[in-house]
Design a protein around this motif. Structure first.
Motif, PDB file in Angstrom:
ATOM      1  N   VAL A  22      49.288  37.603  48.546  1.00 30.60           N
ATOM      2  CA  VAL A  22      49.434  38.389  47.323  1.00 30.60           C
ATOM      3  C   VAL A  22      49.373  37.453  46.127  1.00 30.60           C
ATOM      4  N   GLU A  23      48.475  37.767  45.194  1.00 29.43           N
ATOM      5  CA  GLU A  23      48.385  37.054  43.929  1.00 29.43           C
ATOM      6  C   GLU A  23      48.465  38.105  42.823  1.00 29.43           C
ATOM      7  N   THR A  24      48.407  37.691  41.558  1.00 31.17           N
ATOM      8  CA  THR A  24      48.600  38.618  40.442  1.00 31.17           C
ATOM      9  C   THR A  24      47.592  39.759  40.451  1.00 31.17           C
ATOM     10  N   ASN A  25      46.315  39.461  40.447  1.00 28.37           N
ATOM     11  CA  ASN A  25      45.273  40.493  40.435  1.00 28.37           C
ATOM     12  C   ASN A  25      44.381  40.397  41.657  1.00 28.37           C
ATOM     13  N   ARG A  26      44.965  39.948  42.768  1.00 25.16           N
ATOM     14  CA  ARG A  26      44.153  39.705  43.956  1.00 25.16           C
ATOM     15  C   ARG A  26      45.008  39.928  45.202  1.00 25.16           C
ATOM     16  N   LEU A  27      44.493  40.701  46.135  1.00 23.69           N
ATOM     17  CA  LEU A  27      45.182  40.946  47.397  1.00 23.69           C
ATOM     18  C   LEU A  27      44.224  40.596  48.524  1.00 23.69           C
ATOM     19  N   TYR A  68      40.544  41.931  47.800  1.00 22.51           N
ATOM     20  CA  TYR A  68      40.375  42.988  46.798  1.00 22.51           C
ATOM     21  C   TYR A  68      40.812  42.411  45.462  1.00 22.51           C
ATOM     22  N   ARG A  69      39.967  42.531  44.435  1.00 25.09           N
ATOM     23  CA  ARG A  69      40.296  41.947  43.132  1.00 25.09           C
ATOM     24  C   ARG A  69      39.641  42.743  42.017  1.00 25.09           C
ATOM     25  N   ARG A 111      35.993  46.628  37.516  1.00 24.20           N
ATOM     26  CA  ARG A 111      35.780  47.220  38.838  1.00 24.20           C
ATOM     27  C   ARG A 111      36.698  46.550  39.845  1.00 24.20           C
ATOM     28  N   ILE A 112      37.143  47.309  40.820  1.00 23.10           N
ATOM     29  CA  ILE A 112      37.834  46.707  41.953  1.00 23.10           C
ATOM     30  C   ILE A 112      36.767  46.444  42.999  1.00 23.10           C
ATOM     31  N   VAL A 113      36.667  45.184  43.388  1.00 26.04           N
ATOM     32  CA  VAL A 113      35.628  44.794  44.331  1.00 26.04           C
ATOM     33  C   VAL A 113      36.260  44.204  45.582  1.00 26.04           C
ATOM     34  N   LYS A 114      35.506  44.291  46.652  1.00 25.18           N
ATOM     35  CA  LYS A 114      35.920  43.756  47.945  1.00 25.18           C
ATOM     36  C   LYS A 114      34.950  42.647  48.309  1.00 25.18           C
ATOM     37  N   SER A 115      35.485  41.549  48.832  1.00 22.59           N
ATOM     38  CA  SER A 115      34.630  40.475  49.332  1.00 22.59           C
ATOM     39  C   SER A 115      35.220  39.954  50.636  1.00 22.59           C
ATOM     40  N   SER A 124      40.862  49.511  34.244  1.00 22.22           N
ATOM     41  CA  SER A 124      41.315  48.623  33.171  1.00 22.22           C
ATOM     42  C   SER A 124      42.543  47.806  33.576  1.00 22.22           C
ATOM     43  N   GLU A 125      43.220  48.233  34.641  1.00 25.34           N
ATOM     44  CA  GLU A 125      44.423  47.520  35.065  1.00 25.34           C
ATOM     45  C   GLU A 125      44.541  47.564  36.578  1.00 25.34           C
ATOM     46  N   PHE A 126      44.821  46.412  37.179  1.00 25.38           N
ATOM     47  CA  PHE A 126      45.005  46.305  38.626  1.00 25.38           C
ATOM     48  C   PHE A 126      46.070  45.242  38.865  1.00 25.38           C
TER      49      PHE A 126
END
Length: 140
Positions: A72-77, A88-89, A94-98, A112-114
């Motif tokens: 878990v990170e601030t804007n990244r799971l 997921y970030r 956009r929320i994108v998956k890599s 606008s917020e994640f």
């Protein structure tokens, strides 16, 4: 032999007027029904904004089910799975998956917020998409 083939061709008269009228009647009935049907479907309105969150929830819970560990990170799971590190970030609204920091699969647009917060028993995701706010809790 050729005489029999010529006689067979001469016996084929083509369509009769009854067959022609029957086929025209069927065509007119199809066209008659198509107009009102298209008018009914043109008034149906799909609420597209709900599809993005549905796709995202389905995808993240499927990944969570297969996880071995998570980061878990601030804007990244990120989830460690047998297929690699799935992340997921938020990127360009956009929320994108890599997977293993390769590829770019957009799951949600106009975000606008994640924010991601790690609690004692669950991970809380807060998403703002347009005017809508969503909170998703994922069990650890």
């Amino acid at each position: 032999m050729k005489l029999k083939q010529i006689c067979a061709l001469k016996q084929n008269d083509g369509f009769t007027y009854v067959e022609l009228l029957l086929s025209l009647f069927i065509l007119v009935m199809i066209l008659f029904i198509t107009g009102p049907t298209l008018k009914i479907f043109s008034h149906i309105e799909l609420k597209e904004k709900s599809f993005d969150i549905d796709v995202f929830i389905e995808d993240i819970f499927e990944t969570e089910f297969e996880k071995e560990d998570f980061i878990v990170e601030t804007n990244r799971l990120s989830f460690k799975t047998k297929n690699g590190l799935i992340t997921y970030r938020l990127s360009n609204d956009r929320i994108v998956k890599s997977i293993d920091d390769k590829g770019f699969i957009p799951l949600m647009y106009n975000v606008s917020e994640f924010t991601i917060k790690e609690k004692s028993t669950y991970i809380s995701l807060s998403i703002k998409e347009g005017d809508n706010y969503y909170t998703i809790n994922i069990k650890k």
